[in-house]
Design a protein around this motif. Structure first.
Motif, PDB file in Angstrom:
ATOM      1  N   SER A  19      38.821 -82.688 -34.244  1.00 21.76           N
ATOM      2  CA  SER A  19      38.982 -82.119 -32.916  1.00 21.76           C
ATOM      3  C   SER A  19      39.631 -83.119 -31.966  1.00 21.76           C
ATOM      4  O   SER A  19      40.542 -82.780 -31.219  1.00 21.76           O
ATOM      5  CB  SER A  19      37.616 -81.687 -32.371  1.00 21.76           C
ATOM      6  N   LEU A  20      39.161 -84.356 -31.986  1.00 23.95           N
ATOM      7  CA  LEU A  20      39.730 -85.375 -31.104  1.00 23.95           C
ATOM      8  C   LEU A  20      41.189 -85.651 -31.441  1.00 23.95           C
ATOM      9  O   LEU A  20      42.014 -85.819 -30.549  1.00 23.95           O
ATOM     10  CB  LEU A  20      38.910 -86.664 -31.197  1.00 23.95           C
ATOM     11  N   ASN A  21      41.517 -85.670 -32.712  1.00 23.87           N
ATOM     12  CA  ASN A  21      42.898 -85.930 -33.122  1.00 23.87           C
ATOM     13  C   ASN A  21      43.837 -84.804 -32.734  1.00 23.87           C
ATOM     14  O   ASN A  21      45.024 -85.025 -32.529  1.00 23.87           O
ATOM     15  CB  ASN A  21      42.971 -86.165 -34.630  1.00 23.87           C
ATOM     16  N   ASN A  22      43.343 -83.581 -32.652  1.00 25.28           N
ATOM     17  CA  ASN A  22      44.194 -82.441 -32.342  1.00 25.28           C
ATOM     18  C   ASN A  22      44.112 -81.981 -30.896  1.00 25.28           C
ATOM     19  O   ASN A  22      44.955 -81.210 -30.464  1.00 25.28           O
ATOM     20  CB  ASN A  22      43.868 -81.276 -33.276  1.00 25.28           C
ATOM     21  N   SER A  23      43.131 -82.434 -30.142  1.00 27.47           N
ATOM     22  CA  SER A  23      43.010 -81.979 -28.762  1.00 27.47           C
ATOM     23  C   SER A  23      44.070 -82.602 -27.860  1.00 27.47           C
ATOM     24  O   SER A  23      44.525 -81.974 -26.921  1.00 27.47           O
ATOM     25  CB  SER A  23      41.615 -82.257 -28.218  1.00 27.47           C
ATOM     26  N   ILE A  24      44.494 -83.808 -28.154  1.00 26.59           N
ATOM     27  CA  ILE A  24      45.507 -84.452 -27.322  1.00 26.59           C
ATOM     28  C   ILE A  24      46.840 -83.714 -27.427  1.00 26.59           C
ATOM     29  O   ILE A  24      47.424 -83.363 -26.405  1.00 26.59           O
ATOM     30  CB  ILE A  24      45.626 -85.955 -27.639  1.00 26.59           C
ATOM     31  N   PRO A  25      47.342 -83.417 -28.640  1.00 24.31           N
ATOM     32  CA  PRO A  25      48.586 -82.635 -28.699  1.00 24.31           C
ATOM     33  C   PRO A  25      48.437 -81.250 -28.062  1.00 24.31           C
ATOM     34  O   PRO A  25      49.353 -80.760 -27.421  1.00 24.31           O
ATOM     35  CB  PRO A  25      48.869 -82.508 -30.200  1.00 24.31           C
ATOM     36  N   ALA A  26      47.280 -80.639 -28.203  1.00 22.74           N
ATOM     37  CA  ALA A  26      47.062 -79.317 -27.611  1.00 22.74           C
ATOM     38  C   ALA A  26      47.091 -79.400 -26.092  1.00 22.74           C
ATOM     39  O   ALA A  26      47.712 -78.563 -25.424  1.00 22.74           O
ATOM     40  CB  ALA A  26      45.736 -78.730 -28.090  1.00 22.74           C
ATOM     41  N   THR A  27      46.448 -80.411 -25.541  1.00 23.29           N
ATOM     42  CA  THR A  27      46.431 -80.597 -24.087  1.00 23.29           C
ATOM     43  C   THR A  27      47.837 -80.853 -23.562  1.00 23.29           C
ATOM     44  O   THR A  27      48.248 -80.265 -22.560  1.00 23.29           O
ATOM     45  CB  THR A  27      45.508 -81.777 -23.714  1.00 23.29           C
ATOM     46  N   GLU A  28      48.576 -81.703 -24.239  1.00 23.63           N
ATOM     47  CA  GLU A  28      49.955 -82.001 -23.827  1.00 23.63           C
ATOM     48  C   GLU A  28      50.828 -80.755 -23.904  1.00 23.63           C
ATOM     49  O   GLU A  28      51.627 -80.487 -23.007  1.00 23.63           O
ATOM     50  CB  GLU A  28      50.547 -83.113 -24.695  1.00 23.63           C
ATOM     51  N   GLU A  29      50.674 -79.985 -24.981  1.00 22.09           N
ATOM     52  CA  GLU A  29      51.454 -78.763 -25.166  1.00 22.09           C
ATOM     53  C   GLU A  29      51.163 -77.763 -24.053  1.00 22.09           C
ATOM     54  O   GLU A  29      52.074 -77.180 -23.478  1.00 22.09           O
ATOM     55  CB  GLU A  29      51.136 -78.133 -26.532  1.00 22.09           C
ATOM     56  N   THR A  51      34.358 -82.258 -14.455  1.00 20.90           N
ATOM     57  CA  THR A  51      35.793 -82.472 -14.608  1.00 20.90           C
ATOM     58  C   THR A  51      36.355 -81.380 -15.509  1.00 20.90           C
ATOM     59  O   THR A  51      35.843 -81.134 -16.597  1.00 20.90           O
ATOM     60  CB  THR A  51      36.077 -83.856 -15.227  1.00 20.90           C
ATOM     61  N   PHE A  52      37.417 -80.733 -15.018  1.00 24.68           N
ATOM     62  CA  PHE A  52      38.084 -79.685 -15.786  1.00 24.68           C
ATOM     63  C   PHE A  52      39.335 -80.254 -16.431  1.00 24.68           C
ATOM     64  O   PHE A  52      40.005 -81.109 -15.852  1.00 24.68           O
ATOM     65  CB  PHE A  52      38.491 -78.523 -14.882  1.00 24.68           C
ATOM     66  N   ASP A  53      39.692 -79.724 -17.597  1.00 24.45           N
ATOM     67  CA  ASP A  53      40.931 -80.141 -18.239  1.00 24.45           C
ATOM     68  C   ASP A  53      42.117 -79.793 -17.342  1.00 24.45           C
ATOM     69  O   ASP A  53      43.023 -80.603 -17.158  1.00 24.45           O
ATOM     70  CB  ASP A  53      41.081 -79.469 -19.603  1.00 24.45           C
TER      71      ASP A  53
END
Length: 126
Positions: A19-29, A51-53
């Motif tokens: 989850s941590l490895n894939n959440s950063i690309p998802a957030t950026e996208e 804090t909200f994303d």
């Protein structure tokens, strides 16, 4: 022949690492696509103690990206008080998984547009 010791990693730790490895690309996208489509959302915005994303102050809409860690009962339990408090502030929270963002981001935009339409219908000028 040398023997190898294989350390067994608990399943929950594997899921959290994924989850941590894939959440950063998802957030950026998601941020890139929101910006390209003309939506104004602040990233990692704090409202009171939470804090909200992503958060749009004008619409009072927050977007939370839930990784697989949110499926564990202890994480879900921690989110419950947050939900109650945020609702009392009149903020609508849209929750999506990182998987949804990476696989079907257009569904996220349909949900966001629907929520904006509803919030505009419920608002009035005095």
């Amino acid at each position: 022949m040398r023997s190898q010791i294989l350390l067994h990693q608990p399943e929950s730790e594997k899921i959290i690492k994924y989850s941590l490895n894939n959440s950063i690309p998802a957030t950026e996208e998601l941020y890139e696509r929101l910006t390209n489509k003309g939506f104004y959302f602040l990233r990692n915005h704090k409202v009171n103690n939470y804090t909200f994303d992503f958060y749009c102050p004008a619409l009072k809409i927050a977007i939370e990206i839930d990784g697989y860690a949110h499926e564990f009962s202890e994480v879900y339990s921690q989110d419950a008080p947050k939900k109650l408090h945020i609702n009392s502030l009149g903020i609508t929270v849209l929750r999506f998984t990182d998987y949804q963002i990476l696989v079907d981001i257009e569904e996220i935009f349909r949900a966001l547009k629907h929520e904006i339409k509803i919030s505009n219908q419920n608002s009035y000028v005095v």
